[in-house]
Design an enzyme around this catalytic site. Structure first.
Site, short mmCIF file in Angstrom:
data_model
loop_
_atom_site.label_atom_id
_atom_site.label_comp_id
_atom_site.label_asym_id
_atom_site.label_seq_id
_atom_site.Cartn_x
_atom_site.Cartn_y
_atom_site.Cartn_z
N PHE A 1 0.81 -1.22 0.00
CA PHE A 1 0.00 0.00 0.00
C PHE A 1 0.84 1.27 0.00
O PHE A 1 0.30 2.37 -0.09
CB PHE A 1 -0.97 0.01 1.20
N HIS B 1 -3.96 11.15 11.20
CA HIS B 1 -2.76 10.46 11.70
C HIS B 1 -2.49 10.94 13.11
O HIS B 1 -2.65 12.13 13.41
CB HIS B 1 -1.55 10.80 10.82
O1 CDP Z 1 -1.86 5.32 11.07
P1 CDP Z 1 -1.54 4.13 11.96
O2 CDP Z 1 -0.31 4.33 12.80
O3 CDP Z 1 -2.74 3.71 12.77
O4 CDP Z 1 -1.29 2.89 10.97
P2 CDP Z 1 0.04 2.39 10.23
O5 CDP Z 1 0.02 0.91 10.26
O6 CDP Z 1 1.25 3.10 10.75
O7 CDP Z 1 -0.21 2.84 8.73
C1 CDP Z 1 -0.06 4.18 8.34
C2 CDP Z 1 -1.19 4.52 7.40
O8 CDP Z 1 -1.09 3.73 6.23
C3 CDP Z 1 -2.60 4.22 7.93
O9 CDP Z 1 -3.11 5.24 8.76
C4 CDP Z 1 -3.38 4.07 6.66
O10 CDP Z 1 -3.81 5.31 6.12
C5 CDP Z 1 -2.37 3.43 5.72
N1 CDP Z 1 -2.51 1.95 5.63
C6 CDP Z 1 -3.10 1.41 4.51
O11 CDP Z 1 -3.53 2.16 3.63
N2 CDP Z 1 -3.25 0.06 4.39
C7 CDP Z 1 -2.80 -0.76 5.35
N3 CDP Z 1 -2.94 -2.08 5.21
C8 CDP Z 1 -2.18 -0.22 6.51
C9 CDP Z 1 -2.05 1.15 6.61
MG MG Z 2 1.67 4.31 12.37
#
Ligand code: CDP
Ligand code: MG
Length: 246
Positions: free
Chosen positions: A64, A147
């Site tokens: 992604f 975020h």
């Molecule tokens: O934002 P958060 O720390 O909760 O999640 P992350 O695992 O650090 O991922 C960062 C951002 O990537 C997420 O907030 C989503 O917008 C995106 N993401 C995604 O599009 N698809 C995934 N399988 C995981 C994350």
């Molecule tokens: Mg994160």
């Protein structure tokens, strides 16, 4: 001042929240009334590819990732309107800042957020299928509106990536700073210079207040030595809102 009072966290109101006119709603959910946290810093940012890639460096190589970079740069929500591509970048501070902000945001996946935490901000997000060139589904991207830093260490890295010390009132700078006594540092095409090159941008001039960790990195990088931060991680905030990105 008690130390727990100066814990800070980075929040980004992402392009989908701006596109859906949810900014006011999100800000009210994050207000001191709901979170007990106060504003320390705020800016409107046209996100460069350099900044996007540094912010999401931990996700490099994931399926992604390319789509995530386009998402945070606003390319997906404003494909034909570069002037509207921006995020709102905020620093909040107070006791348990990181934990409280993550709680009000909710789970990363908006489907999970709706099922397990109705009422959280990310429950209003969407999940978008990702396809390869042949049209086969290869994964999904989570457009989750906001975020928030996940740990205190992540908050420090992210706050220093998005903000300069001078973006905060002096009593709201949480990390060590230093006044640059002598050197100029210039940046051009991914390279660092200590004398002006035609077309280069001055990152730091004598007298500027800088994060000590950035300064330590620049000193090493200017000598060709490895440093704790990449040149891009230091430079991105100085080039913020500098040009239109594509
Ligand atoms: O934002 P958060 O720390 O909760 O999640 P992350 O695992 O650090 O991922 C960062 C951002 O990537 C997420 O907030 C989503 O917008 C995106 N993401 C995604 O599009 N698809 C995934 N399988 C995981 C994350
Ligand atoms: Mg994160």
């Amino acid at each position: 001042m008690r130390t727990e009072e100066i814990k800070q966290t980075l929040v980004l109101i992402k392009p989908d929240a701006l596109k859906n006119s949810l900014t006011g709603y999100v800000l009210s959910q994050l207000s001191e009334f709901h979170t007990g946290l106060r504003f320390a810093g705020a800016k409107i940012v046209h996100v460069s590819r350099m900044l996007a890639e540094e912010h999401y460096a931990e996700h490099r190589g994931k399926v992604f990732y390319p789509s995530l970079i386009e998402y945070i740069m606003g390319l997906l929500h404003y494909p034909d309107e570069p002037n509207r591509r921006r995020v709102i970048s905020l620093v909040y501070q107070g006791p348990d800042a990181v934990k409280k902000m993550r709680e009000i945001c909710g789970p990363t996946n908006p489907h999970v957020a709706r099922e397990t935490k109705p009422g959280c901000i990310r429950a209003l997000g969407t999940v978008v299928p990702l396809k390869d060139a042949a049209g086969n589904e290869i994964g999904e991207r989570m457009d989750n509106l906001i975020h928030a830093s996940a740990t205190d260490n992540e908050a420090e890295r992210e706050i220093k990536l998005w903000f300069r010390p001078g973006d905060f009132p002096p009593f709201m700078r949480s990390y060590p700073t230093e006044i640059n006594a002598e050197d100029h540092y210039y940046f051009k095409n991914g390279n660092l210079y200590i004398t002006h090159e035609p077309g280069s941008v001055c990152l730091i001039a004598p007298g500027d207040v800088v994060w000590k960790s950035d300064f330590d990195a620049l000193r090493l990088l200017s000598k060709g030595l490895p440093a704790a931060s990449s040149l891009e991680a230091v430079a991105a905030k100085y080039l913020m809102n500098y040009t239109v990105e594509s």
